[in-house]
Scaffold this motif. Structure first.
Motif, PDB file in Angstrom:
ATOM      1  N   THR A  88      29.694  17.586 -18.095  1.00 52.58           N
ATOM      2  CA  THR A  88      28.849  18.119 -17.029  1.00 52.58           C
ATOM      3  C   THR A  88      29.474  19.309 -16.315  1.00 52.58           C
ATOM      4  OG1 THR A  88      27.779  16.122 -16.610  1.00 52.58           O
ATOM      5  CG2 THR A  88      27.759  17.489 -14.844  1.00 52.58           C
ATOM      6  N   GLY A  89      28.642  20.418 -15.875  1.00 54.16           N
ATOM      7  CA  GLY A  89      29.266  21.528 -15.122  1.00 54.16           C
ATOM      8  C   GLY A  89      29.779  22.358 -15.908  1.00 54.16           C
ATOM      9  N   ALA A  90      29.710  22.390 -17.425  1.00 57.60           N
ATOM     10  CA  ALA A  90      30.565  23.406 -18.322  1.00 57.60           C
ATOM     11  C   ALA A  90      29.893  24.593 -18.887  1.00 57.60           C
ATOM     12  CB  ALA A  90      30.984  22.548 -19.599  1.00 57.60           C
ATOM     13  N   GLY A  91      28.649  24.514 -18.324  1.00 56.52           N
ATOM     14  CA  GLY A  91      27.706  25.753 -18.691  1.00 56.52           C
ATOM     15  C   GLY A  91      26.526  25.622 -19.763  1.00 56.52           C
ATOM     16  N   LYS A  92      26.130  24.399 -20.122  1.00 53.71           N
ATOM     17  CA  LYS A  92      25.352  23.893 -21.191  1.00 53.71           C
ATOM     18  C   LYS A  92      23.913  24.467 -20.681  1.00 53.71           C
ATOM     19  CE  LYS A  92      25.850  19.437 -21.052  1.00 53.71           C
ATOM     20  NZ  LYS A  92      27.106  19.480 -19.928  1.00 53.71           N
ATOM     21  N   THR A  93      23.510  24.093 -19.538  1.00 56.41           N
ATOM     22  CA  THR A  93      22.127  24.398 -19.044  1.00 56.41           C
ATOM     23  C   THR A  93      22.161  25.934 -19.000  1.00 56.41           C
ATOM     24  OG1 THR A  93      21.950  22.165 -18.137  1.00 56.41           O
ATOM     25  CG2 THR A  93      20.460  23.886 -17.485  1.00 56.41           C
ATOM     26  N   TYR A  94      23.018  26.513 -18.448  1.00 59.92           N
ATOM     27  CA  TYR A  94      23.042  27.876 -17.949  1.00 59.92           C
ATOM     28  C   TYR A  94      23.024  28.651 -19.340  1.00 59.92           C
ATOM     29  CZ  TYR A  94      24.713  32.401 -16.499  1.00 59.92           C
ATOM     30  OH  TYR A  94      25.020  33.899 -16.311  1.00 59.92           O
ATOM     31  N   SER A  95      23.516  28.441 -20.439  1.00 57.46           N
ATOM     32  CA  SER A  95      23.449  28.982 -21.801  1.00 57.46           C
ATOM     33  C   SER A  95      22.299  28.974 -22.230  1.00 57.46           C
ATOM     34  CB  SER A  95      24.468  28.469 -22.610  1.00 57.46           C
ATOM     35  OG  SER A  95      25.857  28.366 -22.224  1.00 57.46           O
TER      36      SER A  95
HETATM   37  P1  ADP Z   1      25.871  22.067 -17.536  1.00 54.72           P
HETATM   38  O1  ADP Z   1      24.500  22.028 -17.851  1.00 54.72           O
HETATM   39  O2  ADP Z   1      26.853  22.013 -18.467  1.00 54.72           O
HETATM   40  O3  ADP Z   1      26.172  20.555 -16.686  1.00 54.72           O
HETATM   41  P2  ADP Z   1      25.606  24.163 -15.952  1.00 54.72           P
HETATM   42  O4  ADP Z   1      25.136  25.023 -17.073  1.00 54.72           O
HETATM   43  O5  ADP Z   1      24.579  23.489 -14.969  1.00 54.72           O
HETATM   44  O6  ADP Z   1      26.412  23.177 -16.440  1.00 54.72           O
HETATM   45  O7  ADP Z   1      26.694  24.936 -15.082  1.00 54.72           O
HETATM   46  C1  ADP Z   1      27.400  24.576 -14.031  1.00 54.72           C
HETATM   47  C2  ADP Z   1      27.503  25.670 -13.119  1.00 54.72           C
HETATM   48  O8  ADP Z   1      28.266  26.962 -13.327  1.00 54.72           O
HETATM   49  C3  ADP Z   1      26.293  26.353 -12.639  1.00 54.72           C
HETATM   50  O9  ADP Z   1      26.075  26.869 -11.209  1.00 54.72           O
HETATM   51  C4  ADP Z   1      25.918  27.638 -13.352  1.00 54.72           C
HETATM   52  O10 ADP Z   1      25.114  28.524 -13.082  1.00 54.72           O
HETATM   53  C5  ADP Z   1      27.501  28.091 -13.708  1.00 54.72           C
HETATM   54  N1  ADP Z   1      27.851  28.770 -14.691  1.00 54.72           N
HETATM   55  C6  ADP Z   1      27.876  28.038 -15.924  1.00 54.72           C
HETATM   56  N2  ADP Z   1      28.130  28.916 -16.930  1.00 54.72           N
HETATM   57  C7  ADP Z   1      28.315  30.315 -16.534  1.00 54.72           C
HETATM   58  C8  ADP Z   1      28.559  31.211 -16.839  1.00 54.72           C
HETATM   59  N3  ADP Z   1      28.950  31.528 -18.281  1.00 54.72           N
HETATM   60  N4  ADP Z   1      28.772  32.290 -16.146  1.00 54.72           N
HETATM   61  C9  ADP Z   1      28.603  32.221 -14.857  1.00 54.72           C
HETATM   62  N5  ADP Z   1      28.037  31.121 -14.116  1.00 54.72           N
HETATM   63  C10 ADP Z   1      28.166  29.895 -15.212  1.00 54.72           C
END
Ligand code: ADP
Ligand code: MG
Length: 374
Positions: A88-95
């Motif tokens: 969680t928080g690693a950037g899955k949804t952001y990607s």
């Molecule tokens: P996950 O879905 O893996 O739990 P998120 O995608 O929600 O994590 O990412 C957690 C936080 O980090 C969010 O605020 C997101 O905008 C930020 N974030 C993630 N990946 C990046 C990235 N490559 N560049 C900038 N911000 C990022």
């Protein structure tokens, strides 16, 4: 036969990580496809992937390397699947989603918005424009139940297997997409529905798996068959270990379910890896797809008839080194899987009209007749 594409992505440090460990990192770049991971307890490991997206990489880079070739193939009838994995928080949804699929910040557009743009750029420039149809379904898997994100009344979708179509989601809503704008609006509706359910059930998106399913049909002149390909984009639940979260009660139950489906995915990956390594020795491996809803839905894709890409999303803070190590090990194992996707054809399938999200009319997202595969 080709290997699946496995990439690692390291997001920039977040404020909490900076507070905890300052500007230190647990990874050391070697080059574009290799790095060292240093874990204070477990030691130093070298990883090699097809590509490593370091913190300065752009969403466009990730799309171009991992997704574009798959999207192009989908347009020719070859299935594709792109999975984001990590804690969680690693950037899955952001990607996948970027800053939200309706965000106007182009550079932050994720795989979803870029995929939709590329699909329609191809379809609308094609001479055979009228012969393509692109449909979208969205589901969430939570506590081993599959929920239709485009029709919340369908909260327990059954997974069935048919001879002609393989694994299907029974009576899932499929919405015919007319253009990029409409597609993004429908995606956004599904994402909002996910959030609505989350508030009602008091859960966070990091506890469920979300699958975006595009079906592309291409009618061929003078041929009764259609080329048909599925493209799945999968945003998995957080892969962190339960103990670390200190979970109790319902949260613990959720965590166990997540661990169950992700460990089922891990077991499938292990079995497929063994199977890929032993190809040709005549031994058939049992692949335990039936141990979770997630692996069952992904069965056709992971089973080999899909071009597959896995994005291992990681934190590079030393505080998260052991979770990062576990994510990277999952990716390293998966990189041995071999697939042999083919062009898919279908006969004229029976379609039943049941309710479609009207794309252009107004903001109230009215359902007026979607086609559902029986
Ligand atoms: P996950 O879905 O893996 O739990 P998120 O995608 O929600 O994590 O990412 C957690 C936080 O980090 C969010 O605020 C997101 O905008 C930020 N974030 C993630 N990946 C990046 C990235 N490559 N560049 C900038 N911000 C990022
Ligand atoms: Mg997420």
């Amino acid at each position: 036969m080709s290997k699946i594409t496995v990439c690692a992505r390291f997001r920039p440090l977040i404020a909490r990580e900076r507070q905890e460990r300052g500007d230190s990192f647990c990874i050391e770049r070697i080059d574009d496809d290799a790095f060292l991971l240093k874990d204070e307890k477990e030691g130093e490991f070298k990883f090699n992937f097809d590509k490593v997206f370091y913190q300065d990489s752009e969403q466009a880079d990730v799309y171009a390397f991992m997704a574009r070739p798959i999207v192009h193939d989908v347009l020719t009838g070859i299935n594709g699947i792109i999975i984001s994995y990590g804690q969680t928080g690693a950037g899955k949804t952001y990607s996948m989603e970027g800053m939200g699929v309706l965000s106007t910040v182009k550079s932050s557009e994720g795989i979803l918005a870029r995929t939709v743009a590329e699909l329609f750029a191809h379809v609308s420039s094609s001479k055979e424009y009228a012969d393509y149809s692109v449909k979208l379904s969205m589901v969430e898997i939570y506590m081993e139940k599959v929920r239709d994100l485009l029709d919340l009344s369908k909260d327990n979708i059954q997974i069935k297997e048919t001879k002609s179509q393989g694994i299907i989601l029974h009576q899932i809503t499929e919405i015919l997409l007319t253009d990029v704008e409409a597609a993004l609006r429908i995606l956004s509706t599904g994402i909002t529905n996910r959030a609505v359910g989350e508030t009602q059930m008091n859960l966070s998106s990091s506890r469920s798996h979300c699958i975006y399913l595009f079906s592309v049909l291409h009618e061929l002149t003078g041929d009764k068959r259609k080329k048909c390909a599925k493209l799945m984009l999968v945003d998995l639940a957080g892969s962190e270990k339960v103990e670390k979260t200190g979970a109790e009660g319902k949260v613990l139950e959720e965590a166990k379910m997540i661990n169950k489906s992700l460990s089922a995915l891990g077991n499938v990956v292990c079995a497929l890896t063994r199977s890929s390594k032993s190809k040709g020795d005549g031994k058939e491996n049992h692949i335990p797809y039936r141990n979770s809803k997630l692996t069952r839905i992904l069965q056709d894709s992971l089973g080999g008839n899909s071009r597959t890409a896995l994005l291992c999303c990681c934190s590079q803070s030393p505080a998260n080194a052991s979770e990062t190590l576990s994510t990277l090990r999952f990716g390293a194992r998966a990189s041995h899987i071999k697939v042999s996707p083919r062009v898919n054809f279908t006969g004229h399938r029976q379609m039943k009209t049941v309710g479609v999200l009207s794309p252009a009319k107004d903001e109230s997202s009215e359902y007026v007749g979607a086609e559902v595969v029986e």
